[in-house]
Design an enzyme around this catalytic site. Structure first.
Site, PDB file in Angstrom:
ATOM      1  N   ASP A  16     -12.584  -0.493  -7.791  1.00 23.22           N
ATOM      2  CA  ASP A  16     -11.913   0.290  -6.749  1.00 23.22           C
ATOM      3  C   ASP A  16     -12.948   1.122  -5.994  1.00 23.22           C
ATOM      4  OD1 ASP A  16     -10.311   1.960  -5.204  1.00 23.22           O
ATOM      5  OD2 ASP A  16      -8.846   2.282  -6.787  1.00 23.22           O
ATOM      6  N   SER A  22      -1.472   4.769  -5.349  1.00 26.44           N
ATOM      7  CA  SER A  22      -2.404   5.407  -4.433  1.00 26.44           C
ATOM      8  C   SER A  22      -1.891   6.786  -4.008  1.00 26.44           C
ATOM      9  CB  SER A  22      -2.665   4.477  -3.246  1.00 26.44           C
ATOM     10  OG  SER A  22      -3.781   4.891  -2.496  1.00 26.44           O
ATOM     11  N   HIS A  69      -8.640  -1.694  -5.371  1.00 27.63           N
ATOM     12  CA  HIS A  69      -7.591  -0.712  -5.125  1.00 27.63           C
ATOM     13  C   HIS A  69      -6.212  -1.364  -4.993  1.00 27.63           C
ATOM     14  CE1 HIS A  69      -6.388   3.360  -4.171  1.00 27.63           C
ATOM     15  NE2 HIS A  69      -5.722   2.941  -3.113  1.00 27.63           N
TER      16      HIS A  69
END
Length: 198
Positions: free
Chosen positions: A137, A87, A168
Site C-alpha cells: 500500500d 480507507s 490499497h
C-alpha cells in the site's frame, strides 16, 4: 454492519462485500458529507494524509448520532453495531471507536490509518477489531497504521491484524480474512453492520 466508503466513493461501494461476509445482516451505509475537489469524504483533510482533527471530531460525533437514530428508527440492536470501513471510511470508523466507543461493538477496518489522537484514551475492553493492511500500500503511511493499532491495544481492544499481498485496493483475500475472523465468534442471525464507504 455500518458500511463506510473511501474517498471519492459512495454509499453503494461496500454493499456487495458486506453482503458476502455478513449475509444475514442489516446494512446501514451512509454517504460522506464532505466534498474535496468534487470527491466525497467523511471528514476534511488539510493535505494528503494530514487530517483536520477538529472536523474529524465533529464528523465522528455527527455520524455516531445518526447511527443511533437510524438503528432506533429501523428497530435494530444498537448494542450490536459493527463498523465496516475502507480507507477514509475505515479512518472514520476508527475515529468513532476512539471518541464514541459505545457506538460499535466490533469493527472491520480495511487500509486504515490513525485519524486523530484522542484527549483521553477510551476503554475498548471487549471490542473486537480487525485491521487489514496491504503490504504494498503506497497510499497510506504504514507507521500511521501501526500507531492506530498501538492505540487500540493500549485501550484494551481485542485486536487482530492481517497483512495481505495487496496494495490499497480491496481484493478477494480481504473477504477471506474477514470471514475467517468472523468464524471466531457465534452471532445471532440478525447482526447489524454499518458500512462506511471509502
Amino acid at each position: 454492519p455500518d458500511s463506510l466508503h473511501g474517498t471519492g466513493g459512495g454509499e453503494h461501494d461496500l454493499i456487495g462485500l458486506a453482503r458476502a461476509v455478513f449475509p444475514s445482516s442489516a446494512i446501514i451505509s451512509p454517504r460522506g458529507r464532505v466534498r474535496e475537489n468534487g470527491l466525497r469524504r467523511f471528514f476534511r483533510r488539510l493535505a494528503v494524509n494530514v487530517f483536520d482533527e477538529a472536523d474529524v471530531i465533529h464528523r465522528a460525533h455527527e455520524l455516531s448520532d445518526f447511527l443511533l437514530e437510524a438503528a432506533g428508527r429501523y428497530d435494530r440492536h444498537r448494542e450490536r453495531l459493527t463498523a465496516f470501513g475502507y480507507s477514509n471510511g475505515a479512518n472514520m470508523a476508527a475515529a468513532v471507536m476512539l471518541l464514541r466507543p459505545e457506538i460499535f461493538h466490533r469493527a472491520v477496518l480495511l487500509r486504515p490509518m490513525l485519524p486523530l489522537i484522542p484527549e483521553m484514551l477510551p476503554d475498548l475492553t471487549g471490542k473486537r477489531i480487525l485491521v487489514l493492511r496491504g503490504e504494498s500500500d503506497t497510499v497510506i503511511p504504514g507507521e500511521s497504521t501501526l500507531e492506530l493499532e498501538g492505540l487500540f491495544k493500549k485501550a484494551g481492544a481485542d485486536l487482530a491484524v492481517r497483512s495481505l499481498k495487496a496494495g490499497h485496493d480491496i481484493t478477494s483475500q480481504d473477504a477471506v480474512e474477514i470471514s475467517r475472523w468472523l468464524e471466531g465468534e457465534a452471532w445471532p442471525s440478525d447482526r447489524d453492520v454499518t458500512g462506511l464507504p471509502v
